[in-house]
Design an enzyme around this catalytic site. Structure first.
Site, mmCIF file in Angstrom:
data_model
loop_
_atom_site.group_PDB
_atom_site.id
_atom_site.type_symbol
_atom_site.label_atom_id
_atom_site.label_comp_id
_atom_site.label_asym_id
_atom_site.label_seq_id
_atom_site.Cartn_x
_atom_site.Cartn_y
_atom_site.Cartn_z
ATOM 1 N N TYR A 21 13.996 43.307 -34.064
ATOM 2 C CA TYR A 21 13.409 43.749 -34.792
ATOM 3 C C TYR A 21 14.030 43.233 -36.177
ATOM 4 O O TYR A 21 13.460 43.409 -37.209
ATOM 5 C CB TYR A 21 13.956 45.148 -34.835
ATOM 6 C CG TYR A 21 13.125 46.304 -34.067
ATOM 7 C CD1 TYR A 21 11.935 46.385 -34.328
ATOM 8 C CD2 TYR A 21 13.714 46.792 -32.975
ATOM 9 C CE1 TYR A 21 10.978 47.135 -33.703
ATOM 10 C CE2 TYR A 21 13.151 47.598 -32.111
ATOM 11 C CZ TYR A 21 11.618 47.883 -32.626
ATOM 12 O OH TYR A 21 10.897 48.846 -31.756
ATOM 13 N N ASP A 166 12.371 50.791 -3.001
ATOM 14 C CA ASP A 166 11.023 50.997 -2.464
ATOM 15 C C ASP A 166 10.883 49.842 -1.277
ATOM 16 O O ASP A 166 11.357 48.589 -1.218
ATOM 17 C CB ASP A 166 9.752 50.475 -3.229
ATOM 18 C CG ASP A 166 9.740 51.841 -4.293
ATOM 19 O OD1 ASP A 166 10.075 52.756 -3.908
ATOM 20 O OD2 ASP A 166 9.054 51.341 -5.544
#
Length: 299
Positions: A21, A166
């Site tokens: 930022y 997974d």
């Protein structure tokens, strides 16, 4: 480099998000900042913390067997019913693990972590002693890897550390990041690699015994196929892990299907995330069975 010099000279601590930022137009994406910071640390042969630049913490831990002592004197007592944000390693003085902890479970997905947290699974009566549950919410941040590494290095050998990911190439890659480290932070891998973590599941070969059929699994994509083919060539240090992982990857490529953790809770539809405890009996049964197996093998 100027931002890092400024942080060091003024004794400030910056996150990589802060850096992004500072000049969004220049960096364009957070990934650019991440890569630049990691490359700078590697070039200077330093840890990122030595530059006073840290990643924003995202990992969670639950389990009342863990107490975290911070350098500023704070004492964080983790509990069984809430997920606590894992502090950055630079802020931690030491971890304290209670004697009744008997197992550690590292989970890929936050949704599954939150389901087990709601069930207070860390004190589930069907398991031998209490446990700790950790999630890095996908690919883990440094703070999560540091916690798992510390547990791996310091817990007795009869306390297994297990990974639930997974049953696809990305899940196995996440497991390898915990166990061996990542390519992006290869200069820090020895400080972050938790070599004791073992693969609990999900394995597609386990599903038949749970009455979950192949046609209920998700078809793999081109990206899945490419990832699986590349990971099959990965040099797993443990011959046993190498055999099982390559066997699983070969099965994925052959069947063109992948087994996500949610298949254990969704009654045959892996796209449905767990929202209510009533759909978790298969998940709890599977994890309990696997944890008991690893605890037995560790004693």
């Amino acid at each position: 480099m100027n931002f890092a010099h400024e942080a060091l000279s003024q004794d400030l601590s910056l996150t990589k998000r802060d850096l992004f930022y500072k000049d969004v137009t220049l960096f364009k994406s957070q990934k650019t900042v991440d890569k630049l910071v990691d490359d700078l640390a590697a070039t200077l042969d330093l840890d990122r913390a030595d530059l006073n630049i840290r990643a924003t913490s995202k990992g969670l831990v639950c389990g009342s067997g863990l107490i975290i002592h911070l350098l500023d004197g704070q004492v964080l007592r983790v509990n069984d019913s809430e997920g606590m944000l894992i502090p950055a390693g630079e802020d931690i003085e030491r971890f304290e693990v209670k004697n009744d902890v008997r197992w550690v479970l590292v989970i890929e997905k936050e949704a599954v972590f939150q389901t087990l947290r709601r069930l207070q699974f860390t004190r589930y009566p069907g398991l031998p002693g209490c446990g700790l549950i950790v999630t890095g919410k996908g690919y883990p941040d440094i703070a999560t890897r540091q916690l798992v590494k510390t547990l791996s290095d310091n817990l007795p050998d009869d306390i297994p550390i297990m990974g639930l990911v997974d049953g696809d190439a990305y899940g196995l890659d996440i497991l390898s990041v915990y166990r061996y480290g990542s390519q992006n932070l290869r200069h820090e891998n020895e400080k972050l690699a938790a070599h004791r973590i073992q693969w609990l599941g999900v394995r597609s070969s386990d599903l038949a015994g749970l009455d979950i059929h192949l046609d209920t699994l998700i078809p793999i994509t081109k990206h899945d196929e490419k990832k699986a083919s590349r990971l099959a060539c990965f040099t797993w240090r443990s011959p046993k892990t190498r055999f099982h992982c390559r066997k699983e990857l070969t099965r994925i490529l052959h069947t063109r299907r992948k087994a996500e953790i949610e298949i254990l809770t969704s009654g045959g539809s892996a796209s449905q995330l767990v929202e209510e405890p009533r759909g978790t009996s298969c998940l709890v049964h599977y994890i309990c069975h696997r944890i008991l197996h690893f605890v037995e093998m560790s004693t």
